[in-house]
Design a protein around this motif. Structure first.
Motif, short mmCIF file in Angstrom:
data_model
loop_
_atom_site.label_atom_id
_atom_site.label_comp_id
_atom_site.label_asym_id
_atom_site.label_seq_id
_atom_site.Cartn_x
_atom_site.Cartn_y
_atom_site.Cartn_z
N LEU A 1 -3.00 -13.01 1.80
CA LEU A 1 -2.00 -11.94 1.78
C LEU A 1 -2.59 -10.63 1.31
CD1 LEU A 1 1.46 -13.37 0.63
CD2 LEU A 1 1.01 -11.86 2.56
N LEU A 2 -3.46 -10.68 0.31
CA LEU A 2 -4.08 -9.45 -0.18
C LEU A 2 -4.89 -8.78 0.92
CD1 LEU A 2 -5.26 -10.50 -3.75
CD2 LEU A 2 -3.27 -9.14 -3.13
N HIS A 3 -5.59 -9.58 1.71
CA HIS A 3 -6.37 -9.00 2.80
C HIS A 3 -5.46 -8.44 3.89
CE1 HIS A 3 -9.00 -9.04 6.44
NE2 HIS A 3 -9.82 -8.47 5.56
N THR A 4 -4.39 -9.15 4.19
CA THR A 4 -3.44 -8.67 5.20
C THR A 4 -2.80 -7.35 4.78
OG1 THR A 4 -2.92 -10.91 5.94
CG2 THR A 4 -1.29 -9.21 6.41
N ILE A 5 -2.47 -7.23 3.50
CA ILE A 5 -1.73 -6.07 3.02
C ILE A 5 -2.65 -4.89 2.73
CG2 ILE A 5 -0.31 -5.20 1.12
CD1 ILE A 5 0.73 -8.19 0.95
N TYR A 6 -3.75 -5.14 2.05
CA TYR A 6 -4.60 -4.05 1.59
C TYR A 6 -5.92 -3.93 2.35
CZ TYR A 6 -1.45 -3.99 -2.46
OH TYR A 6 -0.35 -3.92 -3.27
N PRO B 1 0.82 -1.21 0.00
CA PRO B 1 0.00 0.00 0.00
C PRO B 1 0.85 1.26 0.00
CG PRO B 1 0.05 -0.97 2.18
CD PRO B 1 0.73 -1.94 1.27
N ASN B 2 0.19 2.39 -0.26
CA ASN B 2 0.88 3.68 -0.16
C ASN B 2 1.45 3.85 1.24
OD1 ASN B 2 0.11 4.30 -2.79
ND2 ASN B 2 -1.75 5.36 -2.13
N GLY B 3 2.68 4.36 1.31
CA GLY B 3 3.32 4.56 2.60
C GLY B 3 3.99 3.33 3.18
N GLY C 1 -10.11 -10.35 -2.33
CA GLY C 1 -9.99 -10.58 -3.76
C GLY C 1 -10.03 -12.05 -4.07
N SER C 2 -10.42 -12.37 -5.29
CA SER C 2 -10.45 -13.77 -5.74
C SER C 2 -9.31 -14.00 -6.70
CB SER C 2 -11.78 -14.08 -6.42
OG SER C 2 -12.87 -13.90 -5.54
N ILE C 3 -8.67 -15.14 -6.59
CA ILE C 3 -7.56 -15.50 -7.48
C ILE C 3 -8.07 -16.51 -8.49
CG2 ILE C 3 -5.17 -16.25 -7.60
CD1 ILE C 3 -5.65 -13.80 -5.80
#
Length: 274
Positions: free
Chosen positions: A249-254, A49-51, A258-260
């Motif tokens: 990981l997408l949920h942890t980071i952003y 993410p930004n920052g 999301g679906s893969i």
């Protein structure tokens, strides 16, 4: 520059290696004991993410910023042990913004990247390299246009050609590195793939280590050998796209779900958001 000024470096060792990098800004820790490496011919995407500290880390790895703690090595030597011209021969940096207000042609802007190779007037070989770099970015039609009249996306392709031209050839197979900060931010859909395909091809052919700050997960999945996830100044995951593009990981980071799915043509992971 005589080749003996640059020591030999086995391809089995990382071109870029950083250990325990720390950087503070006042009471805020921007980077917290970050360690990273990039091998010859490898394309690594810095994402998060930004920052998160991606651009800050890139500046430290390229030598534009000095870390408070830790060590960065380029070609097996501490980064601060290279002089300015040697660094220009071994690594090129594409910043997020490259401002130029003078009426040079696009070809002349790309030729600027060759000045470290031959001080003073450029010879015919360097002019040919500049033209070939523009060709790799599908920008030959821009060569004799005034750079200041180009669109943001056209200028971005010219600047990318400039940094490729800077490290176009090696000296006795010496390692080189390419640092890219959001190289596709100003580009349309077609030219995003054009630029990243050119960078990927250049990296593989010339064994150049590439590290790029990116935001588009699907582009990173397609063109990066390894993704390094950052958040709050730390690396929280890394690996090839198949391993580290996951809903968790997408949920942890952003903080988003999301679906893969699998790309129908290349079977790479493809992220779809609701």
């Amino acid at each position: 520059m005589p080749t003996e000024m640059i020591p030999s470096f086995p391809e089995t060792l990382p071109v870029i290696q950083a250990r325990d990098i720390v950087l503070n800004c006042g009471n805020r820790r921007l980077l917290d004991k970050v360690s990273i490496y990039v091998n010859p011919g490898e394309v690594v995407a810095l994402m998060g993410p930004n920052g998160a500290g991606k651009s800050t880390l890139l500046k430290i790895l390229s030598g534009d910023t000095v870390a408070a703690q830790g060590e960065v090595c380029l070609a097996g030597k501490p980064l601060n042990s290279w002089d300015i011209r040697q660094l220009a021969l071994l690594r090129a940096v594409l910043a997020q913004q490259s401002r130029l207000s003078f009426s040079f042609t696009a070809l002349q802007v790309v030729e600027f990247g060759r000045f470290a190779q031959k001080m003073g007037a450029l010879d015919a070989e360097n002019k040919i390299i500049a033209s070939e770099a523009l060709g790799l970015l599908e920008a030959c039609d821009l060569a004799y246009r005034d750079y200041t009249t180009l669109s943001g996306g056209e200028q971005a392709r010219v600047q990318c050609a400039r940094v490729l031209a800077q490290i176009w050839h090696s000296w006795n197979h010496q390692p080189r590195a390419l640092f890219l900060d959001e190289p596709t931010a100003a580009l349309d859909l077609r030219h995003q793939t054009t630029v990243l395909a050119a960078v990927q091809s250049f990296a593989k052919k010339e064994k150049v280590a590439v590290i790029a700050v990116m935001h588009d997960i699907n582009l990173a999945a397609r063109f990066a050998d390894r993704i390094v996830w950052m958040k709050a100044g730390q690396i929280i995951g890394q690996g090839n796209p198949d391993k580290v593009i996951t809903p968790e990981l997408l949920h942890t980071i952003y903080g988003v779900r999301g679906s893969i799915i699998r790309h129908p043509q290349n079977n790479l992971p493809l992220v779809a958001f609701p």
